[in-house]
Write an enzyme that holds these catalytic residues in place. Structure first.
Site, PDB file in Angstrom:
ATOM      1  N   TYR A  10      49.139  38.553  23.174  1.00 25.79           N
ATOM      2  CA  TYR A  10      48.485  39.074  24.365  1.00 25.79           C
ATOM      3  C   TYR A  10      47.261  38.223  24.687  1.00 25.79           C
ATOM      4  O   TYR A  10      47.217  37.060  24.341  1.00 25.79           O
ATOM      5  CB  TYR A  10      48.196  40.593  24.212  1.00 25.79           C
ATOM      6  CG  TYR A  10      48.173  41.203  25.576  1.00 25.79           C
ATOM      7  CD1 TYR A  10      49.323  41.230  26.360  1.00 25.79           C
ATOM      8  CD2 TYR A  10      46.998  41.655  26.135  1.00 25.79           C
ATOM      9  CE1 TYR A  10      49.291  41.690  27.666  1.00 25.79           C
ATOM     10  CE2 TYR A  10      46.964  42.121  27.441  1.00 25.79           C
ATOM     11  CZ  TYR A  10      48.109  42.133  28.202  1.00 25.79           C
ATOM     12  OH  TYR A  10      48.077  42.571  29.494  1.00 25.79           O
TER      13      TYR A  10
ATOM     14  N   ARG B 281      47.769  39.504  40.276  1.00 26.23           N
ATOM     15  CA  ARG B 281      46.419  39.371  39.713  1.00 26.23           C
ATOM     16  C   ARG B 281      46.527  39.369  38.188  1.00 26.23           C
ATOM     17  O   ARG B 281      46.200  40.337  37.528  1.00 26.23           O
ATOM     18  CB  ARG B 281      45.534  40.527  40.213  1.00 26.23           C
ATOM     19  CG  ARG B 281      44.072  40.260  40.132  1.00 26.23           C
ATOM     20  CD  ARG B 281      43.316  41.359  39.419  1.00 26.23           C
ATOM     21  NE  ARG B 281      43.900  41.671  38.114  1.00 26.23           N
ATOM     22  CZ  ARG B 281      43.422  42.557  37.270  1.00 26.23           C
ATOM     23  NH1 ARG B 281      42.393  43.273  37.588  1.00 26.23           N
ATOM     24  NH2 ARG B 281      44.001  42.779  36.091  1.00 26.23           N
TER      25      ARG B 281
ATOM     26  N   LYS C 256      52.672  43.184  26.846  1.00 26.18           N
ATOM     27  CA  LYS C 256      52.182  44.571  26.783  1.00 26.18           C
ATOM     28  C   LYS C 256      53.159  45.446  26.005  1.00 26.18           C
ATOM     29  O   LYS C 256      52.765  46.267  25.173  1.00 26.18           O
ATOM     30  CB  LYS C 256      52.023  45.134  28.206  1.00 26.18           C
ATOM     31  CG  LYS C 256      50.655  44.840  28.797  1.00 26.18           C
ATOM     32  CD  LYS C 256      49.763  46.051  28.882  1.00 26.18           C
ATOM     33  CE  LYS C 256      48.340  45.751  28.508  1.00 26.18           C
ATOM     34  NZ  LYS C 256      47.349  45.802  29.562  1.00 26.18           N
TER      35      LYS C 256
ATOM     36  N   GLU D 126      50.896  47.104  36.067  1.00 22.58           N
ATOM     37  CA  GLU D 126      50.035  46.146  35.382  1.00 22.58           C
ATOM     38  C   GLU D 126      49.761  44.932  36.259  1.00 22.58           C
ATOM     39  O   GLU D 126      50.695  44.339  36.814  1.00 22.58           O
ATOM     40  CB  GLU D 126      50.754  45.689  34.091  1.00 22.58           C
ATOM     41  CG  GLU D 126      49.918  44.899  33.144  1.00 22.58           C
ATOM     42  CD  GLU D 126      48.813  45.719  32.510  1.00 22.58           C
ATOM     43  OE1 GLU D 126      49.035  46.903  32.177  1.00 22.58           O
ATOM     44  OE2 GLU D 126      47.713  45.160  32.334  1.00 22.58           O
ATOM     45  N   ASP D 127      48.504  44.594  36.401  1.00 24.72           N
ATOM     46  CA  ASP D 127      48.092  43.358  37.084  1.00 24.72           C
ATOM     47  C   ASP D 127      48.578  43.236  38.524  1.00 24.72           C
ATOM     48  O   ASP D 127      48.992  42.150  38.960  1.00 24.72           O
ATOM     49  CB  ASP D 127      48.491  42.136  36.236  1.00 24.72           C
ATOM     50  CG  ASP D 127      47.562  41.976  35.041  1.00 24.72           C
ATOM     51  OD1 ASP D 127      46.635  42.797  34.906  1.00 24.72           O
ATOM     52  OD2 ASP D 127      47.746  41.050  34.243  1.00 24.72           O
TER      53      ASP D 127
ATOM     54  N   ASP E 179      47.265  50.657  34.199  1.00 28.40           N
ATOM     55  CA  ASP E 179      46.422  50.364  33.044  1.00 28.40           C
ATOM     56  C   ASP E 179      45.099  49.709  33.438  1.00 28.40           C
ATOM     57  O   ASP E 179      44.071  49.964  32.817  1.00 28.40           O
ATOM     58  CB  ASP E 179      47.180  49.462  32.068  1.00 28.40           C
ATOM     59  CG  ASP E 179      46.383  49.248  30.798  1.00 28.40           C
ATOM     60  OD1 ASP E 179      46.000  50.249  30.176  1.00 28.40           O
ATOM     61  OD2 ASP E 179      46.097  48.088  30.452  1.00 28.40           O
ATOM     62  N   ASP E 180      45.127  48.869  34.468  1.00 26.01           N
ATOM     63  CA  ASP E 180      43.894  48.176  34.863  1.00 26.01           C
ATOM     64  C   ASP E 180      42.846  49.164  35.361  1.00 26.01           C
ATOM     65  O   ASP E 180      41.645  48.940  35.207  1.00 26.01           O
ATOM     66  CB  ASP E 180      44.184  47.148  35.968  1.00 26.01           C
ATOM     67  CG  ASP E 180      45.311  46.230  35.557  1.00 26.01           C
ATOM     68  OD1 ASP E 180      45.172  45.571  34.520  1.00 26.01           O
ATOM     69  OD2 ASP E 180      46.354  46.216  36.240  1.00 26.01           O
TER      70      ASP E 180
ATOM     71  N   ASN F 221      36.339  39.548  31.392  1.00 23.30           N
ATOM     72  CA  ASN F 221      37.134  38.600  30.592  1.00 23.30           C
ATOM     73  C   ASN F 221      37.448  37.379  31.434  1.00 23.30           C
ATOM     74  O   ASN F 221      37.484  37.475  32.662  1.00 23.30           O
ATOM     75  CB  ASN F 221      38.461  39.257  30.180  1.00 23.30           C
ATOM     76  CG  ASN F 221      38.244  40.433  29.262  1.00 23.30           C
ATOM     77  OD1 ASN F 221      37.490  40.356  28.315  1.00 23.30           O
ATOM     78  ND2 ASN F 221      38.924  41.528  29.563  1.00 23.30           N
TER      79      ASN F 221
HETATM   80  P1  NAD Z   1      38.743  43.440  40.674  1.00 18.90           P
HETATM   81  O1  NAD Z   1      39.112  42.173  41.323  1.00 18.90           O
HETATM   82  O2  NAD Z   1      39.460  44.675  41.030  1.00 18.90           O
HETATM   83  O3  NAD Z   1      37.164  43.707  40.932  1.00 18.90           O
HETATM   84  C1  NAD Z   1      36.149  42.749  40.882  1.00 18.90           C
HETATM   85  C2  NAD Z   1      34.906  43.314  41.556  1.00 18.90           C
HETATM   86  O4  NAD Z   1      33.824  42.428  41.336  1.00 18.90           O
HETATM   87  C3  NAD Z   1      35.045  43.483  43.055  1.00 18.90           C
HETATM   88  O5  NAD Z   1      34.519  44.735  43.421  1.00 18.90           O
HETATM   89  C4  NAD Z   1      34.142  42.394  43.638  1.00 18.90           C
HETATM   90  O6  NAD Z   1      33.537  42.748  44.864  1.00 18.90           O
HETATM   91  C5  NAD Z   1      33.090  42.303  42.554  1.00 18.90           C
HETATM   92  N1  NAD Z   1      32.352  41.047  42.593  1.00 18.90           N
HETATM   93  C6  NAD Z   1      32.823  39.805  42.762  1.00 18.90           C
HETATM   94  N2  NAD Z   1      31.802  38.921  42.772  1.00 18.90           N
HETATM   95  C7  NAD Z   1      30.678  39.630  42.595  1.00 18.90           C
HETATM   96  C8  NAD Z   1      29.312  39.292  42.504  1.00 18.90           C
HETATM   97  N3  NAD Z   1      28.906  38.034  42.598  1.00 18.90           N
HETATM   98  N4  NAD Z   1      28.425  40.277  42.295  1.00 18.90           N
HETATM   99  C9  NAD Z   1      28.824  41.554  42.192  1.00 18.90           C
HETATM  100  N5  NAD Z   1      30.101  41.936  42.263  1.00 18.90           N
HETATM  101  C10 NAD Z   1      31.023  40.983  42.465  1.00 18.90           C
HETATM  102  O7  NAD Z   1      38.846  43.161  39.129  1.00 18.90           O
HETATM  103  P2  NAD Z   1      38.890  44.247  37.947  1.00 18.90           P
HETATM  104  O8  NAD Z   1      40.279  44.596  37.611  1.00 18.90           O
HETATM  105  O9  NAD Z   1      37.952  45.349  38.267  1.00 18.90           O
HETATM  106  O10 NAD Z   1      38.344  43.383  36.717  1.00 18.90           O
HETATM  107  C11 NAD Z   1      37.022  42.863  36.739  1.00 18.90           C
HETATM  108  C12 NAD Z   1      36.695  42.260  35.380  1.00 18.90           C
HETATM  109  O11 NAD Z   1      36.759  43.269  34.384  1.00 18.90           O
HETATM  110  C13 NAD Z   1      37.651  41.147  34.934  1.00 18.90           C
HETATM  111  O12 NAD Z   1      36.932  40.110  34.337  1.00 18.90           O
HETATM  112  C14 NAD Z   1      38.496  41.804  33.896  1.00 18.90           C
HETATM  113  O13 NAD Z   1      38.919  40.903  32.912  1.00 18.90           O
HETATM  114  C15 NAD Z   1      37.530  42.803  33.308  1.00 18.90           C
HETATM  115  N6  NAD Z   1      38.246  43.928  32.682  1.00 18.90           N
HETATM  116  C16 NAD Z   1      37.976  44.221  31.382  1.00 18.90           C
HETATM  117  C17 NAD Z   1      38.643  45.233  30.747  1.00 18.90           C
HETATM  118  C18 NAD Z   1      38.321  45.562  29.325  1.00 18.90           C
HETATM  119  O14 NAD Z   1      37.426  45.012  28.795  1.00 18.90           O
HETATM  120  N7  NAD Z   1      39.025  46.463  28.685  1.00 18.90           N
HETATM  121  C19 NAD Z   1      39.621  45.951  31.424  1.00 18.90           C
HETATM  122  C20 NAD Z   1      39.888  45.646  32.765  1.00 18.90           C
HETATM  123  C21 NAD Z   1      39.179  44.627  33.391  1.00 18.90           C
END
Ligand code: NAD
Length: 579
Positions: free
Chosen positions: A110, A163, A181, A253-254, A276-277, A416
């Site tokens: 993964y 995504r 997964k 997923e994604d 899951d996201d 991430n």
């Molecule tokens: P997403 O694309 O749905 O959301 C990203 C958000 O960030 C959007 O609201 C966007 O407007 C905002 N953004 C972008 N640039 C910005 C900036 N300069 N300042 C402020 N906000 C800004 O993505 P997501 O699914 O919400 O994932 C976001 C991050 O979280 C990814 O890096 C992902 O790897 C991480 N994540 C971690 C876990 C975990 O640790 N378990 C789980 C899911 C997602």
């Protein structure tokens, strides 16, 4: 489904009863193949004697052989391909290897390696594993599902590849994600792999590099959207339910932001589905917050939470945190007021332009602000959660400020991969004099402070959530997945964190205990399901834990010998020869 042969011995392995495979064909079947671990009697009885070298290995020695080969590989992508090849050859051995050291193999099957593999899927792709469904299959998805050899499927992970992790649109190459997964469904949750199905909905890609790549394995046109996309999705959901039943779990997923929320709302009360996201992330982040409360000694509703990011992860976490506050006795409107969000356009406030309905509910009366440092200073949050994939967004100044107005600031850098993390564990502990309660999305090494204290950063990995949730839901045949389940799951995970773990800075149980954690989640989900009349498996099992354990996949080989067959004495003697 074929019926077991008449007179078959009752103790014959289930897998053999359902197959007529023998001889060379058997060795090519990953669910039946044991390679050099077939005994002499089995080789003779199954007509494979002579097709294998005359050596007999135990499964443990086979594991050592794989480990040796694994260590000889020079890149993680090569290690990924080695493990995928093994999965295609000998499934039990694959899972034996994975579970022998889950912490070591998870980053290969993964994230982060699976991301690399998806980027190179044109090269990494070996044998089909899962179903590829395209808009050209419209009107025939039900027929297409029949191509899959197993007729009992209890869990599906589906993506449209738009995504993939933090890598964007990888189109059909995103198939690595459902495959990976579901491998964790089995390795961490004990789901039976033959009852799991990875699905890629290939609707095209907007990734120009892939569209021009001769090795790209997907449809070479732009993504279809709108009605044509929705109709394909609707047909897929209905066809799955018709073929595998209303309690077949479908994990999304994604998918990109716009489709993820929309499809979750559309299907959540109609099918057995979750995203899951959004929901898995919410659960694991809430688990971290609940564990943090054991350190701060107060309630979640005593906190002011500021999110950097307002996407799938942030909104999912916020919604679940509101539910947790409501359970503490806080009214929903009050709970919502404790949550603030910043997106790419700045602080989300009432009246600001470009706010989706999901963001709207966290828009409070406030002046518009853009700079995160200024926002932190102004709002003085007690918890800061980074999910915007903007590496380094939690500056040194922000970390120091968080420590200046909080005795124990909660700081989660969840983005991430590692280079997207909002701050490093080292900076976070150092700049807050070791007072920060820290968790990250990507793993960080332990941090030793100059005063001698060592902290072990917690990793808020969704893998704490989805395998246990799936095991529980599938075991008792639930038909819908309520938000409540993700709250319960978060509580169970947080309870598994010992006092000593908390003192060491860990907000999650060690990854080595993931199987136990998943079992506990599943047991709790099943108990609640029978209490709330949402289980459909009857009669209700008295001992829920024993019931769950009885469903769990075993990585040990089955014996393929049947009582009804006895070998000539001379043939049996050969087995005593050692090689
Ligand atoms: P997403 O694309 O749905 O959301 C990203 C958000 O960030 C959007 O609201 C966007 O407007 C905002 N953004 C972008 N640039 C910005 C900036 N300069 N300042 C402020 N906000 C800004 O993505 P997501 O699914 O919400 O994932 C976001 C991050 O979280 C990814 O890096 C992902 O790897 C991480 N994540 C971690 C876990 C975990 O640790 N378990 C789980 C899911 C997602």
């Amino acid at each position: 489904m074929p019926t077991p042969p008449m007179g078959a011995a009752v103790n014959a392995p289930q897998s053999l009863l359902w197959t007529s495979r023998k001889g060379y064909d058997l060795l090519r079947h990953p669910q039946l193949n044991k390679g050099l671990a077939f005994t002499l009697e089995e080789r003779q009885q199954l007509n494979i004697q002579g097709l294998l070298p005359p050596c007999f290995l135990t499964q443990d020695v086979q594991v050592l052989r794989i480990l040796k080969n694994f260590d000889r590989q020079t890149t993680d992508l090569d290690r990924y391909i080695l493990l995928m090849d093994l999965q295609d050859r000998n499934e039990k051995l694959f899972y034996k290897v994975l579970t022998s050291d889950i912490g070591r193999f998870m980053p290969i099957v993964y994230t982060p390696t699976v991301g690399l593999a998806c980027q190179q899927y044109g090269i990494a792709f070996r044998r089909p594993r899962g179903l590829f469904i395209t808009p050209h299959d419209r009107g025939h998805v039900a027929t297409l599902l029949k191509s899959w050899p197993a007729s009992v499927i209890k869990a599906i992970v589906v993506t449209d590849g738009e995504r993939i992790l933090g890598l964007g649109d990888l189109g059909c190459h995103g198939m690595g994600i459902p495959v990976g997964k579901l491998a964790l469904y089995t390795a961490c949750g004990g789901m039976k792999p033959q009852e799991c199905l990875p699905v890629m909905l290939d609707v095209g890609t907007d990734n120009e590099v892939l569209l021009n790549d001769p090795l790209y394995i997907g449809l070479k046109h732009k993504r279809i959207r709108g009605q044509a996309y929705d109709e394909l999705l609707d047909e897929f959901m209905q066809a799955v339910t018709n073929r595998y039943g209303r309690n077949c779990l479908i994990q999304f997923e994604d998918f990109a932001n716009t489709n993820a929320f929309r499809l979750l709302e559309k299907y959540r009360n109609k099918y057995c589905t979750f995203n899951d996201d959004i929901q898995g992330t919410a659960s694991v982040a809430l688990a971290g917050l609940l564990a943090a409360l054991r350190i701060t000694g107060n309630k979640l509703s005593d906190h002011k939470i500021l999110f950097q990011g307002a996407g799938e992860a942030a909104l999912g976490i916020a919604n679940l945190a509101v539910m947790a506050m409501e359970k503490e006795g806080t009214r929903k409107e009050e709970a919502i007021k404790k949550i603030w969000m910043v997106d790419s356009k700045g602080l989300i406030v009432k009246g600001r332009a470009s706010l989706t309905s999901e963001k709207q509910q966290y828009a409070h009366q406030h002046e518009e602000m853009k700079n995160l440092e200024d926002i932190v200073r102004k709002l003085k949050p007690t918890a800061l959660i980074g999910v915007a994939a903007v590496g380094g967004a939690f500056t040194k100044q922000i970390l120091k400020d968080m420590a200046s107005f909080n005795k124990r600031p909660i700081i989660f850098a969840l983005s991430n991969p590692t280079n997207k993390a909002e701050c490093s564990a080292e900076d976070c502990y150092n700049l807050t004099e070791g007072r920060a309660i820290f968790a990250s999305g990507s793993p960080f090494d332990p941090v030793k402070l100059s005063d001698g204290r060592t902290f072990f950063p917690g990793q808020g990995n969704n893998v704490y959530v989805f395998p246990g949730v799936a095991l529980g839901i599938v075991s008792c045949g639930m038909r819908h997945i309520s938000e409540e389940i993700f709250h319960t799951t978060a509580e169970v995970i947080a309870q598994q964190v010992s006092k000593q773990h908390l003192e060491e800075g860990r907000l999650y149980p060690p990854l080595t205990t993931i199987h136990d954690v998943s079992l506990k989640i599943a047991v709790k989900i099943v108990e609640d399901a029978y209490r709330n009349n949402t289980a459909t498996f009857y009669p209700e099992p008295e001992d829920k834990e024993a019931f769950i354990r009885s469903q769990v996949y075993s990585t040990d080989y089955e014996s393929f010998l049947t009582d009804s067959y006895s070998w000539p004495k001379e043939a049996m003697k050969i087995q005593s020869i050692t090689f």
